[in-house]
Design an enzyme around this catalytic site. Structure first.
Site, PDB file in Angstrom:
ATOM      1  N   THR A 266       0.862  -1.174   0.000  1.00  0.00           N
ATOM      2  CA  THR A 266       0.000   0.000   0.000  1.00  0.00           C
ATOM      3  C   THR A 266       0.900   1.226   0.000  1.00  0.00           C
ATOM      4  O   THR A 266       1.507   1.558   1.017  1.00  0.00           O
ATOM      5  CB  THR A 266      -0.924   0.008   1.225  1.00  0.00           C
ATOM      6  OG1 THR A 266      -1.701  -1.188   1.237  1.00  0.00           O
ATOM      7  CG2 THR A 266      -1.866   1.202   1.189  1.00  0.00           C
TER       8      THR A 266
ATOM      9  N   LYS B 296      -7.057   1.081  -3.452  1.00  0.00           N
ATOM     10  CA  LYS B 296      -6.657   0.515  -2.159  1.00  0.00           C
ATOM     11  C   LYS B 296      -6.738   1.562  -1.045  1.00  0.00           C
ATOM     12  O   LYS B 296      -7.260   1.291   0.037  1.00  0.00           O
ATOM     13  CB  LYS B 296      -5.237  -0.045  -2.271  1.00  0.00           C
ATOM     14  CG  LYS B 296      -4.595  -0.447  -0.955  1.00  0.00           C
ATOM     15  CD  LYS B 296      -5.325  -1.580  -0.253  1.00  0.00           C
ATOM     16  CE  LYS B 296      -4.521  -2.043   0.968  1.00  0.00           C
ATOM     17  NZ  LYS B 296      -5.257  -3.046   1.753  1.00  0.00           N
TER      18      LYS B 296
ATOM     19  N   LYS C  36      -0.327   5.600   8.467  1.00  0.00           N
ATOM     20  CA  LYS C  36       0.405   5.836   7.225  1.00  0.00           C
ATOM     21  C   LYS C  36      -0.535   5.848   6.029  1.00  0.00           C
ATOM     22  O   LYS C  36      -0.466   6.720   5.157  1.00  0.00           O
ATOM     23  CB  LYS C  36       1.488   4.763   7.063  1.00  0.00           C
ATOM     24  CG  LYS C  36       2.295   4.828   5.775  1.00  0.00           C
ATOM     25  CD  LYS C  36       1.738   3.923   4.668  1.00  0.00           C
ATOM     26  CE  LYS C  36       1.797   2.462   5.051  1.00  0.00           C
ATOM     27  NZ  LYS C  36       1.323   1.590   3.917  1.00  0.00           N
TER      28      LYS C  36
END
Length: 283
Positions: A91, A162, A231
């Site tokens: 990711t 995503k 994050k």
């Protein structure tokens, strides 16, 4: 197929194991070499450097963040320029995905699913890139996942999907945490609320999986650590800034992740953001 696999965290290790068990010739690399011991015992080959794992047909990476991916691709001993097709499951930011696509043959293939899904080969794969390159990877995606979604020809679009999905997971956690806190303060058991909601209007897997984590306070061991969730929300915010998309709820979930990490430490699951909601209500 000759496959390299870079990154053996909870997700990557499970994915690499499934590839080994499917009979592929797998070479594995991890920054901490010991995580590869059982895979080597099962038939995999250990690589000393990332580039050593990228000499076959495909090299797959599952790493923590942009910095880790940049180091493995562009750093000393990195895979940039290696013959293998790079398939990125990490990711990462839209910007880095575009940089990887410009550097050579690349397919973006981030996944949805927690570690148990990875172990069972039941991930959902989001694939984007040149259609011919994606087609080459389908047998591998079928090994690690239950369904592959072909997002488009630009690899970065898979990463955007995503990030959007991870934001929606955290939005669902936030909504459930607020609803459960309200119900609990009014004398309704959290388990009962979840049973009603998932048995009527909210039967989707995200509510069932994360709702169970919330009602059972199952925040350790972390299936997906809160700093990684923070994050991802930061990457989503960067994409929102790039595309001028207002996302006010994103700010709330980011703050609750920050507060949870500050109080609980970095080993708590990202669903632990619910704890910030409860604390705010005096629970």
């Amino acid at each position: 197929m000759r496959i390299g696999f870079l990154g053996l965290g909870q997700m990557g290790h499970a994915m690499a194991k499934n590839l080994v068990e499917a009979g592929h010739d797998v070479t594995v690399w991890n920054r901490s070499p010991g995580k590869a011991d059982d895979l080597v015992a099962a038939g995999a080959t250990r690589a000393e450097r990332p580039v050593d794992a990228a000499q076959g047909d495909v090299v797959m990476s599952m790493l923590a963040d942009d910095a880790a991916v940049e180091a493995v691709v562009f750093g000393d001993g990195g895979i940039a320029g290696a013959p293998a097709l790079h398939v990125g499951h990490s990711t990462i930011s839209v910007d880095l995905a575009e940089r990887l696509a410009a550097s050579g043959a690349y397919v973006a293939a981030p996944v949805f699913g927690r570690p148990p899904a990875a172990q069972a080969g039941k991930l959902f794969v989001l694939a984007a890139g040149d259609p011919g390159l994606v087609e080459r990877c389908v047998p591998l995606f079928d090994t690690i996942g239950q369904r592959t979604f072909r997002i488009g020809a630009a690899p970065a679009t898979a990463n955007l999907v995503k990030l959007s999905g991870n934001f929606m997971i955290m939005a669902a956690v936030e909504a459930m945490a607020e609803a459960m806190t309200l119900a609990e303060k009014g004398g309704v058991d959290r388990h009962m609320l979840l049973e009603v909601l998932t048995g009527t209007l909210f039967g989707a897997p995200v509510y069932q999986t994360y709702g169970t984590i919330l009602v059972e306070d199952r925040f350790r061991p972390a299936g997906f650590a809160a700093p990684l969730g923070l994050k991802d929300m930061t990457l989503a915010d960067a994409a929102a800034t790039r595309y001028r998309a207002p996302m006010p709820l994103l700010g709330i979930v980011r703050d609750h992740l920050r507060a949870t990490i500050a109080v609980e430490g970095e080993d708590v699951d990202w669903a632990g953001a619910a704890l910030a909601v409860r604390r705010g209500a005096g629970l």
